[in-house]
Structures are given as structure tokens and as C-alpha cells.
Write a protein that holds these residues in place. Structure first.
Motif, PDB file in Angstrom:
ATOM      1  N   GLN A  27     -10.418  32.116 -21.377  1.00  9.49           N
ATOM      2  CA  GLN A  27     -10.652  30.685 -21.106  1.00  9.49           C
ATOM      3  C   GLN A  27      -9.598  29.829 -21.797  1.00  9.49           C
ATOM      4  O   GLN A  27      -9.055  28.898 -21.222  1.00  9.49           O
ATOM      5  N   ARG A  28      -9.340  30.188 -23.058  1.00 13.47           N
ATOM      6  CA  ARG A  28      -8.371  29.408 -23.828  1.00 13.47           C
ATOM      7  C   ARG A  28      -6.968  29.525 -23.225  1.00 13.47           C
ATOM      8  O   ARG A  28      -6.241  28.543 -23.097  1.00 13.47           O
ATOM      9  N   GLN A  63      -6.630  27.548 -20.091  1.00 17.32           N
ATOM     10  CA  GLN A  63      -6.505  26.127 -20.453  1.00 17.32           C
ATOM     11  C   GLN A  63      -5.065  25.810 -20.854  1.00 17.32           C
ATOM     12  O   GLN A  63      -4.462  24.843 -20.378  1.00 17.32           O
ATOM     13  N   GLU A  64      -4.505  26.663 -21.735  1.00 18.96           N
ATOM     14  CA  GLU A  64      -3.138  26.447 -22.220  1.00 18.96           C
ATOM     15  C   GLU A  64      -2.121  26.530 -21.085  1.00 18.96           C
ATOM     16  O   GLU A  64      -1.096  25.865 -21.107  1.00 18.96           O
ATOM     17  N   ASN A  67      -2.792  25.745 -18.058  1.00 19.04           N
ATOM     18  CA  ASN A  67      -3.150  24.719 -17.077  1.00 19.04           C
ATOM     19  C   ASN A  67      -3.512  25.323 -15.715  1.00 19.04           C
ATOM     20  O   ASN A  67      -3.032  24.898 -14.674  1.00 19.04           O
TER      21      ASN A  67
END
Length: 627
Positions: A58-59, A62-63, A65
Motif C-alpha cells: 500500500q505504501r 502510494q509513493e 502514485n
């Protein structure tokens, strides 16, 4: 990072040692993606735990995009969030092992990152050999090469390097902040109570948003402490900053696990009660204090008795330092250990690799599915011979292989390997079609796959027992679980119903999800659906097909003894059969506290053993004392 990428380009295998907080798990795969190392296949990053695979992916999504499940995805047991365009895939080591069963050369990957390698789970140890072999075969056959990265915060570097062919080691600098460590002055009799006292000593004086992470041993212990914390913090309302408690353990549903990682609201404090799941991989922001009970719940196999025993025991020094490091991820922190310095000095340096203390039946079945002889498999640390022999013997008894001399899988064995379960449960599911109870068995196996569904708050124990009583079956715990699930499945307001009946809705939800997956697997394996309705006898007979080694009978002196190993055992107080002294019982597991207790029992007729597993019954004669 440029130097690291140069090393990755240069060598086909590499060890990367990076302190906790160096970003190795999230950043290195992204850098490899940027330099197009995933041109010919995915970058697979294995994690020993499902919560790590989920939160890290998930992280990273996110990073980068991107939507989770597209460029970046994850795969854990009973949950696959990937697509055709996934390039960075975080997955549990067990899932990569299952993929290897279908694709032994792992051709959909160009890079395999074996993360948290120091954890040495059974699956990780098998993966070392499988990935190493896939790399070798791909080179020999001029197929696209496979790169291997072995990553960890701490490990016996020489041992790992030698195993992979004296491969080079790269050290990364971390961002670890100093952590002040405090030991107990004298030995604590009750580590859980010490943790509870320490929580409120910190809470009284610490500034808001300085969060606390407590290491405990299992769901029941965590839920009991969460209840006590909520009770005590009610009395402190207005005197201290508001306190919110979050449990964290492996069978917690995904969305509940992810709540732990959300930032604490300003002016509050978060207390996370976790098993060793939070020891490595995951970073929880805001953690300033660690409270370490110094204990862990481990499953150990005893080849002499053939039993798997769940036991709470001391952690190793390496695990203690891993736990301590959780407080220094974002700023200087504090670690309170509920054991003395002298006790710490007596801990083992490193944990025993799981492969040297676990039942290897699943492992041997997977190796045979891959066409590998377990006796000649390239283990990093060879498991004891009696563990391998015991596993082969058990597979023969289950009908998965024909001979123990040169083990080859039977048709039943191939079917059993399709299920991501202990082979004994796979056998029970496959046998269920002969007893016309596939629906019932799927429910019971799904209910056993997670943690306990019962909620027993100390202050409302009598009320809870009265509410749960209506589901109890005189036939035992397995049928009680079946009754609970049937009722749960038939109500619309599931959450309210669970509250009214003191049942854990999260764990029932998890069981429901697992059941759906198992049902789909049955369809794929051509196991037709069937139901025996209200008749519980076929269900209990079917359980014997996989758990016949787990039978105990009552002796003349009113003690229970296991039929296979003649070990003295007792019925656990949590069982619906506790206090009723049935003559013969089948059990799911043994838990050792002071004594050995049997958990999850069913009432069986001794004659059924003779009918269903005649050879086993002949070798292990039952006595005929009735209660």
C-alpha cells in the motif's frame, strides 16, 4: 543507491543488510523498477507475514502514485490484489512457494527479493532452495536470468553467503535513532500484568501523541488486556490524554490491521497490543515507547509423541533487539523490558529456525509436488532426520504417498497439495464427499483457520457463557463451531448478532472469506458439494480421516491418554466437553501451559477408528475402559 544498483546489475545474487528504517523493503524494489529490471518479469518481494505484504505494498503504491493492484500489488493466503500490469508484487513466502508448485522456474519473475530472511520461517527456508534451483536451471537452459536479493536487518551473513555460493554482501546505512532500554529490577511473576502497569506509568506522564507498542503472545491475551486498558482508562477520563487501544495479530481482518497504521489524532495516545507480527517489516508511525513482555507463542513438533504443541516461551536476544528497534524509527525512543538484565543474558542468541522445530508434513508434501526428494533437498540448515521421516510416515497414513521408501504422490496426494492447508485438513475436505458433508467440513475447517470466535470479557463472563450456551453441542467443539457459523450465516444484522451473543464478528468474517475460497478450490478440484443436514455423525467420522493421530481416551484412573503416543493430557477448560469425561475424543491441537491441554474436541466412537483407519487402529489398540 547508485552503488547498490551497480552491484545488483553486476551480480546474479546479492545479500543486502540494512538497518531497520533504511527503507530497503520499500525503496530498493522501486529503484529496480526505475532502471527497468522488471522488463522481462515481475519483481517479487517476499514477506514472512501477511500484514507486512499488505501494508508495504500500500505504501509503495502510494509513493509511486498508482492504484494498489495495478503497477504494485500484493498476494497473501485467501487474498490476491494484483493484475496483468503488476510489476512490483509483495507476497508472503507461502504464496510464492504455492506459485512455485505451478511454475518451478518462477518464469513470471525477473527478480526475487527474499526479505526479512533472518526470520527463517519454514516457507522461507524452503524458498531459499527453490529459488536457488530455479536460478540455476534458468541459466543452464539459457532462459531469461533470475536475480536473487536476500535482505535483512540482521543475520548470520557468512552462513547465508556460503549457502548461496559465497555471494557478495552490501551494507546500507540506516536511520535508526537511539533507544534507551530499561530492564525490570527483579523477576516478574506475571509478564502481562507488568506490561499493563507499565502502560499506565508511561501514560500518566508522557506527552500526547507519544504512542506505545506492547509485545504480547496471542489473541486471547491481547483481547483481555485491551479490555482491561479500556476499563482503567475510563476512570482516568479528564485526568490524562484520551487513550485508544488497537489489537494487532495475524488473523485480524485486513481493514482492522490497517487501522493500526493510521496516524493518531492530535491530543490523543495510541496503545498497540501486538504479537511478534510487529517485530519486523512494518513501520508504525508515532511509536515512542516499546513494552516487551519477552515472550512469544511458538508451535513445536515433538516427533517422539507425533504431537504439535503450542507453547509460550522466551524470545531470543535477536528478537529482543528487533522489538527495541521499533521505537527508534522516527525519533529517539524508549524500551521497557519486563525481564531483568540477567534474564536477557540467559536468552538464546538467535531463534531456532522453524524448520528445525516444526511438523514438516506440509513441507514434504510441497517438495514432493515439486518433484523433489526431501532427503536430498538443499536445506540451508537440515531439519532433524526424524522430523522428515515422521512427515513421510504421516503422508503415507493420510494416503498422499504409496511408499515411504521412494515417496511418490498418489492422486489423493496431488489433490491435497492444491489446498493451502495443513495436509490433514486437506485430506478431511477431500474425504467429505464420501460422507456427504462437504458443506459442514468446509465450515469447520474455515472456522479453525482463524483465531477463536468466542469473546469472554472478564466482567461479563457469566452473561457470555449463557449467550453462547445455545450453540453448544454435546458432540463437541467442532459441531459447536458449525452451529455458530450456521446461525451467523442466517442473520442479516451480523455485527449486532455477534455483540448480543459474545462472538467475535471479525473472526467470523474471516472464516466466511476462507470458506468461500475453499469452496472455489473444491469446485476446481471437482469435489462436489453435499450436506448431511442436522446429522453430526458423518461430520465426526470424516474428521477422523485426517485427524486419526489426534485421539485420546479416558483411562480407569480418570485421566486422558493420547492413543498414538500414550501422553497424559487434559481437556482444556474452554472446551464444551470440559467436565463431561467422554470415553473417546478427537482433538485439533495441544496447548502446553503447566500441563498439556487438548483444544477443539469432538466426541467419537472408538469403533469408528477401526472402520475408518483399520491399519492405524490395529497398531494403536484402544483400551476398553468406559467412563
Amino acid at each position: 543507491m547508485i552503488r547498490l544498483l551497480a552491484e545488483i546489475h553486476k551480480y546474479s545474487s546479492l545479500i543486502v543488510i540494512g538497518e531497520t528504517g533504511s527503507g530497503k523493503t520499500t525503496q530498493i524494489p522501486q529503484f529496480m523498477h526505475e532502471v527497468k529490471l522488471d522488463r522481462d518479469g515481475m519483481i517479487g518481494v517476499t514477506q514472512p507475514r501477511r500484514v507486512a505484504a499488505m501494508t508495504i505494498s500500500q505504501r509503495v503504491a502510494q509513493e509511486m502514485n498508482t492504484t494498489l493492484g495495478e503497477l504494485v500489488g500484493y498476494s497473501v493466503r485467501f487474498e490476491d490484489v494484483t493484475s496483468k500490469c503488476t510489476k512490483l508484487k509483495y507476497l508472503t513466502d507461502g504464496m510464492l512457494l504455492r506459485e512455485a508448485l505451478l511454475d518451478p522456474l518462477l518464469l513470471s519473475y525477473s527478480v526475487i527479493v527474499l526479505d526479512e530472511a533472518h526470520e527463517r520461517t519454514v516457507h522461507t527456508d524452503i524458498l531459499f532452495g527453490v529459488v536457488k534451483q530455479a536460478q540455476k536451471f534458468r541459466t543452464e537452459r539459457n532462459l531469461k536470468p533470475l536475480k536473487i536479493l536476500v535482505m535483512s536487518a540482521t543475520m548470520d551473513v557468512d552462513h547465508f553467503s556460503h549457502y548461496f555460493g559465497n555471494i557478495p554482501v552490501v551494507y546500507l546505512e540506516g536511520r535508526q535513532y537511539p533507544v534507551q532500554v530499561f530492564h525490570a529490577i527483579k523477576t516478574q511473576e506475571d509478564y502481562a500484568f507488568s506490561c499493563l502497569v507499565t502502560i499506565f506509568q508511561i501514560h500518566k506522564d508522557a506527552p500526547p501523541n507519544w504512542d506505545i507498542l506492547v509485545f504480547l503472545t496471542g489473541q486471547e491475551e491481547i483481547e483481555a488486556m485491551a479490555y482491561n486498558i479500556r476499563l482503567i482508562s475510563k476512570d482516568l477520563e479528564g485526568k490524562c490524554v484520551p487513550l485508544k487501544v488497537y489489537p494487532l495479530y495475524s488473523s485480524l481482518p485486513s481493514h482492522m490491521q490497517l487501522d493500526v497504521f493510521r496516524p493518531t489524532a492530535p491530543g490523543m495516545r495510541k496503545v498497540i497490543l501486538s504479537t511478534n507480527i510487529a517485530e519486523t517489516s512494518v513501520t508504525i508511525s508515532g511509536i515512542k515507547y516499546i513494552i516487551d513482555s519477552g515472550m512469544v507463542k511458538n508451535r513445536s513438533h515433538h516427533p517422539g509423541t507425533g504431537l504439535d504443541v503450542l507453547k509460550v516461551q522466551r524470545i531470543s536476544q535477536a528478537q529482543a533487539w528487533q522489538r527495541t528497534g521499533r521505537a527508534g524509527r522516527e525519533s529517539p525512543g524508549f524500551c521497557y523490558r519486563t525481564y531483568t538484565h540477567q534474564e536477557f543474558d540467559s536468552f538464546r542468541k538467535n531463534p531456532i529456525p522453524e524448520i528445525q522445530r516444526c511438523n514438516l508434513t506440509s513441507v514434504v508434501l510441497q517438495l514432493l509436488t515439486l518433484g523433489i526428494n526431501p532427503a536430498s533437498f538443499d536445506f540451508m540448515d537440515k531439519p532433524p532426520v526424524e522430523y522428515v521421516d515422521g512427515a513421510i510416515e504421516q503422508l503415507k497414513q493420510l494416503g498422499a504417498i504409496e511408499s515411504t521408501v521412494s515417496p511418490k504422490l498418489t492422486a489423493t496426494g496431488h489433490l491435497m497439495a492444491q489446498f493451502p492447508l495443513d495436509p490433514r485438513y486437506s485430506k478431511i475436505i477431500i474425504s467429505a464427499k464420501d460422507y456427504n458433508c462437504v458443506q459442514e467440513i468446509l465450515t469447520i475447517v474455515a472456522m479453525l483457520s482463524g483465531e477463536s470466535v468466542f469473546v469472554n470479557p472478564p466482567a461479563k463472563r457469566e452473561k457470555a457463557v449463557a449467550a453462547q450456551n445455545k450453540f453448544y453441542s454435546t458432540a463437541g467443539d467442532h459441531i459447536t463451531l458449525l452451529n455458530i457459523y450456521r446461525n451467523y450465516n442466517n442473520v442479516a444484522q451480523k455485527k449486532i448478532w455477534c455483540q448480543d451473543n459474545f462472538l467475535n464478528s471479525r473472526n467470523l468474517q474471516y472464516a466466511s472469506k476462507v470458506r468461500t475460497q475453499l469452496s472455489e478450490l473444491c469446485e476446481r478440484c471437482k469435489v462436489p458439494m453435499s450436506s448431511c443436514g442436522q446429522d453430526t455423525e458423518p461430520v465426526r467420522k470424516c474428521l477422523i480421516t485426517g485427524l486419526f493421530m489426534n485421539v485420546a481416551e479416558l483411562q480407569r484412573e480418570k485421566k486422558y491418554v493420547t492413543v498414538g503416543s500414550k501422553q497424559v493430557v487434559s481437556i482444556h477448560p474452554s472446551s464444551v466437553l470440559f467436565g463431561s469425561r467422554p470415553h473417546c475424543v478427537l482433538f485439533t491441537e495441544v496447548v502446553q501451559t503447566g500441563r498439556c491441554y487438548l483444544r477443539q474436541l469432538s466426541l467419537i466412537d472408538p469403533q469408528w477408528l477401526t472402520d475408518i483407519v483399520p491399519e492405524y487402529a490395529r497398531k494403536h489398540r484402544l483400551t476398553s475402559y468406559a467412563s
